[in-house]
Design a protein around this motif. Sequence first.
Motif, PDB file in Angstrom:
ATOM      1  N   PRO A  11       0.824  -1.358  -0.013  1.00  0.00           N
ATOM      2  CA  PRO A  11       0.086  -0.081  -0.101  1.00  0.00           C
ATOM      3  C   PRO A  11       0.979   1.232   0.104  1.00  0.00           C
ATOM      4  N   PHE A  12       2.047   1.354   0.625  1.00  0.00           N
ATOM      5  CA  PHE A  12       2.744   2.444   0.688  1.00  0.00           C
ATOM      6  C   PHE A  12       3.314   2.646  -0.464  1.00  0.00           C
ATOM      7  N   VAL A  13       3.874   1.573  -1.246  1.00  0.00           N
ATOM      8  CA  VAL A  13       4.502   1.834  -2.617  1.00  0.00           C
ATOM      9  C   VAL A  13       3.372   2.209  -3.555  1.00  0.00           C
ATOM     10  N   VAL A  14       2.318   1.980  -3.389  1.00  0.00           N
ATOM     11  CA  VAL A  14       1.167   2.193  -4.403  1.00  0.00           C
ATOM     12  C   VAL A  14       0.795   3.958  -4.107  1.00  0.00           C
ATOM     13  N   MET A  15       0.829   4.232  -2.814  1.00  0.00           N
ATOM     14  CA  MET A  15       0.822   5.519  -2.374  1.00  0.00           C
ATOM     15  C   MET A  15       1.951   6.559  -2.917  1.00  0.00           C
ATOM     16  N   GLN A  16       3.002   6.220  -3.174  1.00  0.00           N
ATOM     17  CA  GLN A  16       4.116   6.852  -3.618  1.00  0.00           C
ATOM     18  C   GLN A  16       4.128   6.682  -5.150  1.00  0.00           C
ATOM     19  N   LEU A  17       3.580   5.941  -5.694  1.00  0.00           N
ATOM     20  CA  LEU A  17       3.562   5.844  -7.294  1.00  0.00           C
ATOM     21  C   LEU A  17       2.398   6.874  -7.437  1.00  0.00           C
ATOM     22  N   ALA A  18       1.311   6.738  -6.775  1.00  0.00           N
ATOM     23  CA  ALA A  18       0.269   7.775  -6.983  1.00  0.00           C
ATOM     24  C   ALA A  18       0.620   9.100  -7.016  1.00  0.00           C
ATOM     25  N   MET A  19       1.573   9.490  -5.840  1.00  0.00           N
ATOM     26  CA  MET A  19       2.014  10.951  -5.777  1.00  0.00           C
ATOM     27  C   MET A  19       2.637  11.442  -6.824  1.00  0.00           C
ATOM     28  N   VAL A  20       3.513  10.274  -7.403  1.00  0.00           N
ATOM     29  CA  VAL A  20       4.541  10.721  -8.634  1.00  0.00           C
ATOM     30  C   VAL A  20       3.802  11.031  -9.703  1.00  0.00           C
ATOM     31  N   ALA A  21       2.719  10.173  -9.860  1.00  0.00           N
ATOM     32  CA  ALA A  21       1.685  10.399 -11.012  1.00  0.00           C
ATOM     33  C   ALA A  21       0.976  11.655 -11.104  1.00  0.00           C
ATOM     34  N   MET A  22       0.765  12.212  -9.777  1.00  0.00           N
ATOM     35  CA  MET A  22      -0.166  13.564  -9.655  1.00  0.00           C
ATOM     36  C   MET A  22       1.098  14.539  -9.743  1.00  0.00           C
ATOM     37  N   ILE A  24       3.531  14.359 -12.064  1.00  0.00           N
ATOM     38  CA  ILE A  24       3.834  14.461 -13.441  1.00  0.00           C
ATOM     39  C   ILE A  24       2.567  14.956 -14.049  1.00  0.00           C
ATOM     40  N   ALA A  25       1.320  14.681 -13.717  1.00  0.00           N
ATOM     41  CA  ALA A  25       0.032  15.172 -14.219  1.00  0.00           C
ATOM     42  C   ALA A  25      -0.243  16.760 -13.850  1.00  0.00           C
ATOM     43  N   PHE A  26       0.158  17.218 -12.607  1.00  0.00           N
ATOM     44  CA  PHE A  26       0.007  18.439 -12.205  1.00  0.00           C
ATOM     45  C   PHE A  26       1.440  19.085 -11.702  1.00  0.00           C
ATOM     46  N   PRO A  27       2.066  19.490 -12.317  1.00  0.00           N
ATOM     47  CA  PRO A  27       3.562  19.924 -11.905  1.00  0.00           C
ATOM     48  C   PRO A  27       3.475  21.079 -11.240  1.00  0.00           C
ATOM     49  N   ALA A  28       2.318  22.094 -11.274  1.00  0.00           N
ATOM     50  CA  ALA A  28       2.189  23.478 -10.776  1.00  0.00           C
ATOM     51  C   ALA A  28       2.009  23.128  -9.260  1.00  0.00           C
ATOM     52  N   MET A  29       1.735  21.967  -8.718  1.00  0.00           N
ATOM     53  CA  MET A  29       1.587  21.631  -7.308  1.00  0.00           C
ATOM     54  C   MET A  29       2.908  22.010  -6.664  1.00  0.00           C
ATOM     55  N   VAL A  30       4.036  21.568  -7.459  1.00  0.00           N
ATOM     56  CA  VAL A  30       5.304  21.880  -6.678  1.00  0.00           C
ATOM     57  C   VAL A  30       6.003  23.263  -7.304  1.00  0.00           C
ATOM     58  N   LEU A  31       5.687  23.697  -8.593  1.00  0.00           N
ATOM     59  CA  LEU A  31       6.309  24.817  -9.177  1.00  0.00           C
ATOM     60  C   LEU A  31       5.641  26.139  -8.821  1.00  0.00           C
ATOM     61  N   ALA A  32       4.630  25.975  -8.113  1.00  0.00           N
ATOM     62  CA  ALA A  32       3.951  27.317  -7.799  1.00  0.00           C
ATOM     63  C   ALA A  32       4.575  27.930  -6.658  1.00  0.00           C
ATOM     64  N   SER A  33       5.008  27.316  -5.719  1.00  0.00           N
ATOM     65  CA  SER A  33       5.778  27.701  -4.587  1.00  0.00           C
ATOM     66  C   SER A  33       7.284  28.472  -5.015  1.00  0.00           C
ATOM     67  N   LEU A  34       7.683  27.804  -6.135  1.00  0.00           N
ATOM     68  CA  LEU A  34       9.072  28.429  -6.704  1.00  0.00           C
ATOM     69  C   LEU A  34       8.890  29.904  -7.194  1.00  0.00           C
ATOM     70  N   ASP A  35       7.752  30.074  -7.695  1.00  0.00           N
ATOM     71  CA  ASP A  35       7.864  31.740  -8.274  1.00  0.00           C
ATOM     72  C   ASP A  35       7.712  32.844  -6.935  1.00  0.00           C
ATOM     73  N   ALA A  36       7.313  32.406  -5.733  1.00  0.00           N
ATOM     74  CA  ALA A  36       7.143  33.397  -4.614  1.00  0.00           C
ATOM     75  C   ALA A  36       8.526  33.904  -4.397  1.00  0.00           C
ATOM     76  N   GLY A  37       9.667  33.070  -4.303  1.00  0.00           N
ATOM     77  CA  GLY A  37      10.912  33.617  -4.228  1.00  0.00           C
ATOM     78  C   GLY A  37      11.129  33.400  -2.557  1.00  0.00           C
ATOM     79  N   SER A  38      12.264  33.723  -2.195  1.00  0.00           N
ATOM     80  CA  SER A  38      12.582  33.794  -0.836  1.00  0.00           C
ATOM     81  C   SER A  38      12.119  35.032  -0.035  1.00  0.00           C
ATOM     82  N   LYS A  39      11.721  34.892   1.050  1.00  0.00           N
ATOM     83  CA  LYS A  39      11.338  35.941   1.937  1.00  0.00           C
ATOM     84  C   LYS A  39      12.318  36.232   2.855  1.00  0.00           C
TER      85      LYS A  39
END
Length: 74
Positions: A12-23, A25-40
Amino acid sequence: MTTAEIYWGSVPFVVMQLAMVAMLIAFPAMVLASLDAGSKLDPTKIEIEVPQTAPGETPPIEFNDRPLTLPRQP
């Protein structure tokens, strides 16, 4: 408990990790959105103070504004 049971318990844990990797790949903005804010944090404002002690002397350790001194070693 057999080795096979341990391996099947991890599936089940391997399946959860694979699901997160698939998410990601499908929605890279989940990670990239925070990079635009820059460092405070302004690195030019960071100051690190190192207490000066005599050679071989242990500096006091403070927890919640209460000094804690370590016992001296002979």
